[in-house]
Scaffold this motif. Structure first.
Motif, PDB file in Angstrom:
ATOM      1  N   ALA A  10      31.761 -27.557  -4.277  1.00  0.00           N
ATOM      2  CA  ALA A  10      33.148 -27.140  -4.018  1.00  0.00           C
ATOM      3  C   ALA A  10      33.819 -28.107  -3.043  1.00  0.00           C
ATOM      4  N   THR A  11      35.058 -28.436  -3.331  1.00  0.00           N
ATOM      5  CA  THR A  11      35.800 -29.333  -2.453  1.00  0.00           C
ATOM      6  C   THR A  11      36.497 -28.534  -1.357  1.00  0.00           C
ATOM      7  N   ALA A  12      36.982 -29.253  -0.364  1.00  0.00           N
ATOM      8  CA  ALA A  12      37.690 -28.597   0.731  1.00  0.00           C
ATOM      9  C   ALA A  12      38.895 -27.835   0.202  1.00  0.00           C
ATOM     10  N   ASP A  13      39.571 -28.428  -0.783  1.00  0.00           N
ATOM     11  CA  ASP A  13      40.745 -27.769  -1.356  1.00  0.00           C
ATOM     12  C   ASP A  13      40.371 -26.476  -2.067  1.00  0.00           C
ATOM     13  N   GLU A  14      39.275 -26.537  -2.794  1.00  0.00           N
ATOM     14  CA  GLU A  14      38.839 -25.344  -3.520  1.00  0.00           C
ATOM     15  C   GLU A  14      38.477 -24.230  -2.538  1.00  0.00           C
ATOM     16  N   LEU A  15      37.835 -24.624  -1.444  1.00  0.00           N
ATOM     17  CA  LEU A  15      37.435 -23.624  -0.459  1.00  0.00           C
ATOM     18  C   LEU A  15      38.667 -23.013   0.199  1.00  0.00           C
ATOM     19  N   ALA A  67      24.240 -30.777 -13.184  1.00  0.00           N
ATOM     20  CA  ALA A  67      23.890 -32.139 -13.588  1.00  0.00           C
ATOM     21  C   ALA A  67      25.151 -32.963 -13.797  1.00  0.00           C
ATOM     22  N   ALA A  68      26.163 -32.333 -14.365  1.00  0.00           N
ATOM     23  CA  ALA A  68      27.418 -33.037 -14.630  1.00  0.00           C
ATOM     24  C   ALA A  68      28.079 -33.471 -13.319  1.00  0.00           C
ATOM     25  N   ALA A  69      28.123 -32.545 -12.369  1.00  0.00           N
ATOM     26  CA  ALA A  69      28.735 -32.855 -11.074  1.00  0.00           C
ATOM     27  C   ALA A  69      27.970 -33.982 -10.393  1.00  0.00           C
ATOM     28  N   LEU A  70      26.689 -33.897 -10.506  1.00  0.00           N
ATOM     29  CA  LEU A  70      25.819 -34.896  -9.901  1.00  0.00           C
ATOM     30  C   LEU A  70      26.067 -36.274 -10.530  1.00  0.00           C
ATOM     31  N   ALA A  71      26.212 -36.236 -11.853  1.00  0.00           N
ATOM     32  CA  ALA A  71      26.429 -37.475 -12.590  1.00  0.00           C
ATOM     33  C   ALA A  71      27.743 -38.137 -12.166  1.00  0.00           C
ATOM     34  N   GLN A  72      28.713 -37.308 -11.803  1.00  0.00           N
ATOM     35  CA  GLN A  72      30.003 -37.842 -11.357  1.00  0.00           C
ATOM     36  C   GLN A  72      29.937 -38.386  -9.933  1.00  0.00           C
ATOM     37  N   GLY A  73      28.790 -38.138  -9.320  1.00  0.00           N
ATOM     38  CA  GLY A  73      28.638 -38.618  -7.946  1.00  0.00           C
ATOM     39  C   GLY A  73      29.413 -37.785  -6.948  1.00  0.00           C
ATOM     40  N   LEU A  74      29.711 -36.542  -7.277  1.00  0.00           N
ATOM     41  CA  LEU A  74      30.448 -35.683  -6.346  1.00  0.00           C
ATOM     42  C   LEU A  74      29.593 -35.321  -5.132  1.00  0.00           C
ATOM     43  N   PRO A  75      30.221 -35.241  -3.971  1.00  0.00           N
ATOM     44  CA  PRO A  75      29.460 -34.840  -2.777  1.00  0.00           C
ATOM     45  C   PRO A  75      29.094 -33.356  -2.862  1.00  0.00           C
ATOM     46  N   ASP A 107      26.851 -17.106   1.677  1.00  0.00           N
ATOM     47  CA  ASP A 107      26.027 -18.244   1.277  1.00  0.00           C
ATOM     48  C   ASP A 107      26.341 -19.418   2.208  1.00  0.00           C
ATOM     49  N   VAL A 108      25.828 -19.279   3.394  1.00  0.00           N
ATOM     50  CA  VAL A 108      26.124 -20.269   4.428  1.00  0.00           C
ATOM     51  C   VAL A 108      25.587 -21.656   4.071  1.00  0.00           C
ATOM     52  N   VAL A 109      26.292 -22.661   4.557  1.00  0.00           N
ATOM     53  CA  VAL A 109      25.852 -24.034   4.321  1.00  0.00           C
ATOM     54  C   VAL A 109      24.604 -24.317   5.155  1.00  0.00           C
ATOM     55  N   LEU A 110      23.606 -24.891   4.508  1.00  0.00           N
ATOM     56  CA  LEU A 110      22.365 -25.236   5.189  1.00  0.00           C
ATOM     57  C   LEU A 110      22.326 -26.735   5.497  1.00  0.00           C
ATOM     58  N   LEU A 111      22.654 -27.476   4.445  1.00  0.00           N
ATOM     59  CA  LEU A 111      22.661 -28.937   4.571  1.00  0.00           C
ATOM     60  C   LEU A 111      24.079 -29.419   4.271  1.00  0.00           C
ATOM     61  N   LYS A 112      24.608 -30.218   5.162  1.00  0.00           N
ATOM     62  CA  LYS A 112      25.967 -30.726   4.984  1.00  0.00           C
ATOM     63  C   LYS A 112      25.952 -31.903   4.015  1.00  0.00           C
ATOM     64  N   ALA A 113      27.125 -32.354   3.639  1.00  0.00           N
ATOM     65  CA  ALA A 113      27.229 -33.429   2.652  1.00  0.00           C
ATOM     66  C   ALA A 113      26.510 -34.700   3.091  1.00  0.00           C
ATOM     67  N   ASP A 114      26.401 -34.880   4.385  1.00  0.00           N
ATOM     68  CA  ASP A 114      25.712 -36.084   4.864  1.00  0.00           C
ATOM     69  C   ASP A 114      24.202 -35.868   4.993  1.00  0.00           C
ATOM     70  N   GLY A 115      23.729 -34.717   4.531  1.00  0.00           N
ATOM     71  CA  GLY A 115      22.291 -34.475   4.565  1.00  0.00           C
ATOM     72  C   GLY A 115      21.789 -33.898   5.881  1.00  0.00           C
TER      73      GLY A 115
END
Length: 548
Positions: free
Chosen positions: A140-145, A177-185, A218-226
């Motif tokens: 999910a993107t910031a906008d979607e959230l 898999a599709a999102a991953l393939a697009q390289g989305l964070p 569903d709290v975030v565990l790992l951020k986009a930067d890992g």
RNA sequence: GGCCCGUUCGUCCAGUGGUUAGGACGCGGCCCUUUCACGGCUGAAACACGGGUUCGAAUCCCGUACGGGUCACCA
């Protein structure tokens, strides 16, 4: 979907971590506590407070207190903060047993002690969660959230990423898999297990049993930067660092259900928790947390600059922890305050207002018990860092400086007017000849304004006849007699009975000498002061003042 | 707003069903006194409010009010 894609830095199985960080070999009942500051350029007095509680608890039970740098938010990080934290803790005697102890140097077997260096550990744990189906990736993107929140606000339902609102919670493997393939964070989220009406109870050491709705977010565990979020890092670290007692601010109370859920999912026994109330400040009609922006005293640096002795801050804080400390101190004036046993159970549930006036009073008492030597040493350290000019004077003749400090501090009723080191330059500066020279201008003004005006010839006579060998009583007698010949009544009472027969009373005479010798009207005991100044200085200063 | 926490002198704390509600800091007064301090004595000063329970409540229960926290890819 292979969980390795989402946790590229994972390096261990849970079992391996258990083996790598075995339970500590400590006596029964020993507490392991920690302080986990984020290095954002500031050391809050509240951090010192929490550290004091934590460290005392560990040490009085034969356990360990460690420092863990919680630097998982690289955006907020300010360079040099770790040094500042280390220095602050050291200054107030709260250095950790484990963790970073000096620039880049670590001690302890449960490290690394910087969270930014523990990514492999967090990711390993997250990978396990992923494999168990207890966590999932979210693109999910910031906008979607934001849109989600807006909609929730509109519909008047609780905001948050949960249940049906958790858009990536049940996405198909293909979508992922599709999102991953697009390289989305992406981030990794917890798959919350809390039921709608489920409750969890927190057995808080300070507050007793507290009940909350079970976690559904569903709290975030790992951020986009890992990097992990606080929540994940706390659970993983306090488990593998074998913390027995988590002592933290009560702002964490509300997130306990999340933490509890994670401990359960991992199958780990949670530590004990003690949520302490923050130190607050009166602000108009209400109170609020001591703030970095508005309150200089919120920063530990402020106390270091003011030169509060180590023990003063500690004992003041100990007072906040347990009001009975004061009684204990009164009953045990000579014991080190480390002998006082703190009890979490006795800590106040409501926040304490920070009271600088009380701090000063505690400090006065603490300084009152210190030797001249100890004061000299501590004040010199302070001066070296904060008032170099004074430091030079103060250090020039250590013996002289200590005798100055010691004036009226011996015997049954020691003078208790030193509160913090930064008052020293102004308080005792006049003892030093170069400083005295700088004060001459105002000294003359004060002298000229003296009422009654000093008697002609008085200064010369005192300079002439001063005998430093005289004991206090003899000296007083001598000075009284001398004063009488210049028209000064031997005491105020005599003067009041016949004011027109005298120029003034003994107090007026003493004022004349004080201004001439110290460039001010208020000084400690005149006799002792003159003894410390020494005959030469006394004669020089008095003689110089004859022409004023 | 939902959820949670809290509320005894101005401040920090004692007090856990029966106390003249105690201490400390601060404030006032008196004393001591060569100034300023120190010290001694002394005074003013509080159970947020409303209902219960009880022979009896600061203490237990419920509600109200008022504070605070939290609802982030910050900690």
């Amino acid at each position: 979907m292979d969980s390795a894609v989402f946790t590229p830095e994972a390096a261990y199985t849970l079992d391996q971590l258990e083996a790598k960080f075995p339970p500590r070999d400590l006596p029964a009942g020993a507490c392991v506590t920690r302080f986990g500051p984020s290095p954002t350029g500031f050391m809050h007095i509240g951090g010192l407070y929490t550290s004091l509680v934590s460290r005392r608890l560990a040490h009085q039970s034969g356990g360990k207190f460690f420092l863990r740098i919680e630097d998982t938010d690289k955006k907020r990080e300010v360079e040099g903060t770790v040094d500042l934290i280390l220095a602050s803790l050291a200054t107030y005697g709260l250095s950790p047993d484990e963790g970073e102890i000096a620039d880049g140097q670590e001690v302890g077997a449960y490290g690394p002690y910087r969270q930014s260096e523990r990514k492999p550990i967090y990711q390993s744990c997250v990978r396990w969660l992923l494999d168990q189906g207890h966590a999932y990736p979210c693109f999910a993107t910031a906008d979607e959230l934001q849109a989600l929140r807006d909609e929730q606000t509109k519909r008047k339902v609780p905001p948050g990423y949960y249940g049906a609102w958790a858009i990536w919670r049940d996405k198909s493997a293909d979508d992922v898999a599709a999102a991953l393939a697009q390289g989305l964070p992406f981030v990794i989220r917890l798959r919350a297990t809390g039921g709608r009406d489920e409750r969890v109870t927190l057995p808080d050491t300070i507050r007793g049993d507290l009940e909350f709705p079970a976690n559904q977010t569903d709290v975030v565990l790992l951020k986009a930067d890992g990097m992990p979020t606080y929540h994940l890092a706390h659970v993983v670290d306090d488990h593998f660092m074998r913390t027995t007692d988590v002592i933290r601010g009560n702002e964490w109370l509300a997130s306990y259900p999340m933490h509890a859920q994670m401990f359960a999912l991992f199958g780990w026994a949670p530590p004990r928790f003690a949520h302490i109330s923050p130190i607050e400040k009166q602000d108009g009609g209400s109170r609020r947390k001591l703030s970095k922006r508005h309150d200089p005293e919120a920063s530990v640096g402020w106390y270091m600059e003011a030169g509060y002795p180590l023990g003063a801050v500690t004992e003041y804080l100990l007072n906040l922890i347990d009001g009975r400390f004061e009684d204990w101190r009164a009953a045990n004036p000579d014991l080190p305050n480390t002998e006082f046993q703190i009890e979490l159970e006795r800590m106040s549930r409501s926040g304490a207002l920070f009271d600088l006036v009380k701090l000063d009073s505690v400090s006065r008492e603490v300084v009152g018990t210190m030797s001249a030597r100890a004061i000299y040493d501590a004040a010199l350290v302070w001066a070296s860092g904060h008032d170099p000019e004074f430091a030079v004077r103060f250090a020039a003749d250590a013996d002289y400086s200590q005798r100055i400090i010691d004036i009226e501090r011996h015997g049954e009723r020691p003078r208790k007017d030193i509160v913090r080191w930064d008052q020293l330059p102004a308080d005792i500066g006049y003892f030093f000849d170069d400083r005295y020279a700088e004060l001459l201008g105002e000294a003359k003004e004060t002298f000229a304004a003296l009422q009654p005006a000093p008697a002609e010839g008085l200064l010369a006579a005192v300079a002439e006849g001063y005998d430093p060998a005289l004991e206090r009583d003899q000296w007083l007698e001598w000075l009284r007699d001398l004063g009488l010949t210049f028209g000064y009544a031997p005491n105020a009472k005599t003067f009041k009975q016949a004011p027109d027969q005298y120029r003034g009373h003994f107090g007026d005479l003493a004022s004349v000498l004080r201004v001439a010798l110290a460039a001010r009207r208020n000084t400690p005991d005149l006799h002792e002061m003159m003894q410390v100044l020494g005959k030469e200085r006394v004669v020089t200063r008095l003689t110089a003042a004859i022409g004023w």
